[in-house]
Design an enzyme around this catalytic site. Structure first.
Site, PDB file in Angstrom:
ATOM      1  N   ASN A 203       0.854  -1.179   0.000  1.00 14.23           N
ATOM      2  CA  ASN A 203       0.000   0.000   0.000  1.00 14.23           C
ATOM      3  C   ASN A 203       0.898   1.241   0.000  1.00 14.23           C
ATOM      4  O   ASN A 203       2.127   1.151   0.025  1.00 14.23           O
ATOM      5  CB  ASN A 203      -0.987  -0.009   1.165  1.00 14.23           C
ATOM      6  CG  ASN A 203      -0.306  -0.001   2.534  1.00 14.23           C
ATOM      7  OD1 ASN A 203       0.799   0.540   2.696  1.00 14.23           O
ATOM      8  ND2 ASN A 203      -0.943  -0.607   3.521  1.00 14.23           N
ATOM      9  N   GLU A 206       3.354   1.527   2.980  1.00 14.68           N
ATOM     10  CA  GLU A 206       4.411   0.514   2.899  1.00 14.68           C
ATOM     11  C   GLU A 206       5.404   0.836   1.789  1.00 14.68           C
ATOM     12  O   GLU A 206       6.616   0.640   1.938  1.00 14.68           O
ATOM     13  CB  GLU A 206       3.781  -0.861   2.651  1.00 14.68           C
ATOM     14  CG  GLU A 206       2.953  -1.375   3.822  1.00 14.68           C
ATOM     15  CD  GLU A 206       2.018  -2.506   3.442  1.00 14.68           C
ATOM     16  OE1 GLU A 206       1.502  -3.185   4.348  1.00 14.68           O
ATOM     17  OE2 GLU A 206       1.782  -2.714   2.228  1.00 14.68           O
ATOM     18  N   ASP A 280      -6.331  -7.346   1.249  1.00 15.35           N
ATOM     19  CA  ASP A 280      -6.460  -8.794   1.059  1.00 15.35           C
ATOM     20  C   ASP A 280      -7.246  -9.091  -0.207  1.00 15.35           C
ATOM     21  O   ASP A 280      -6.887  -9.985  -0.991  1.00 15.35           O
ATOM     22  CB  ASP A 280      -7.177  -9.416   2.263  1.00 15.35           C
ATOM     23  CG  ASP A 280      -6.368  -9.332   3.552  1.00 15.35           C
ATOM     24  OD1 ASP A 280      -5.172  -9.003   3.478  1.00 15.35           O
ATOM     25  OD2 ASP A 280      -6.938  -9.602   4.623  1.00 15.35           O
TER      26      ASP A 280
END
Length: 331
Positions: A203, A206, A280
């Site tokens: 993301n 990150e 996810d």
């Protein structure tokens, strides 16, 4: 792109193994009417509770409505939480057979207690230990048994100990032997060299952390954001992978491919209620689409639509094939 039932039939052929930190999510809801006489804390009168597969198990749970060939590998304890998790996975048509059982570590679980739509406390049960040499041997045996029946492997890292450099290298080696796609959802708490995998999906937070840059949240559009473009350039070189997909929340996704100009995919979300689990869903549908012959840009578009549906739901949500089909039909 257009998306039809023929695409759904293609997705149903995908054979995916999810490898990573598995968890059991426990949600408890209730009312608060008084404060405990034992301590200055609220007393929650429980009205409802639910259990869901969490972590890497939630990624597998996002794939199974689209494909009956979904497998999960991770580590659980020899406890009731593991029994509950296996039962939930079986109910969701996810194969739990590849799970490793540790004789003393607990199954990672997270219990969230909420009242009046407000989370009061979260109770975690976990003990973080990296894989042992004996466990790596067991992982290799199970991977080699499964590999001929797979199209792709997802490495789902939550920084809980299962994902190590040795495991990543083992997966990459076996995947190369069987021509399997390998995608990664990384954890900033566990920086690993991802050379040998097909795609990494961080993301925004990150991605900037991994690139060692500060995100100043510039007002420019993603394709004009020099900081974001620099992050993509740095990570392609640092991780030595062919492609990186950065999820950007309300700004959609940015695809960086070696030798290609960056490609921005605007968000498809109409309303955002809860972003938990959206990552996810993104890695699950992205990998399933790649595994069934869709191009990288097509797979990213499918993933983006799927994430846009999930953020419009509360809790650790998944989506159905009909919901995905409807999302494309309404664009």
């Amino acid at each position: 792109m257009t998306f039809t039932r023929d695409h759904l039939r293609r997705l149903a052929q995908g054979r995916i193994l999810v490898v990573g930190d598995v968890m059991l999510d426990h949600f408890i809801w209730g009312h608060v009417r008084r404060i405990s006489p034992e301590a200055p804390v609220p007393i929650v009168e429980v009205t409802r509770e639910e259990f869901y597969p969490g972590g890497a198990a939630n990624v597998a749970r996002n794939i199974s409505p689209f494909s009956p060939n979904t497998h999960l590998m991770g580590r659980v304890g020899n406890d009731m939480a593991a029994d509950k998790l296996r039962a939930l996975l079986t109910e969701d048509k996810v194969d739990p057979a590849p799970l490793l059982v540790h004789p003393t570590l607990p199954t990672i679980s997270k219990a969230r207690v909420s009242a009046r739509q407000q989370q009061i406390v979260r109770v975690d049960r976990e003990k973080l230990l990296p894989l042992t040499e004996a466990e790596l041997v067991e992982v290799e045996q199970r991977l080699r048994d499964l590999a001929p029946r797979l199209d792709a492997i997802i490495l789902e890292d939550y920084g809980k100990g299962f994902m190590t450099e040795q495991l990543m290298q083992l997966v990459a080696k076996i995947a190369a032997e069987h021509n399997l796609i390998v995608t990664v959802d990384p954890s900033p708490r566990n920086p690993l060299p991802w050379a040998g995998v097909s795609l990494v999906k961080p993301n925004r937070l990150e991605a900037f952390a991994a690139a060692g840059l500060e995100d100043h949240l510039l007002p420019e559009a993603p394709l004009e954001n020099k900081e974001l473009l620099e992050v993509g350039r740095i990570l392609l070189a640092k991780w030595n992978v062919a492609s990186i997909l950065v999820t950007l929340g309300e700004q959609g996704m940015m695809l960086f491919e070696r030798g290609q100009p960056p490609h921005h995919i605007p968000t498809r979300a109409r309303e955002v209620f809860d972003v938990s689990g959206a990552g996810d869903t993104a890695i699950a549908l992205l990998t399933l689409a790649l595994a069934t012959g869709h191009s990288l840009r097509e797979a990213a578009e499918i993933s983006n639509h799927a994430s846009g549906i999930v953020v419009g739901k509360l809790g650790t949500a998944t989506l159905t094939p009909d919901e995905l089909l409807a999302a494309f039909s309404s664009q």
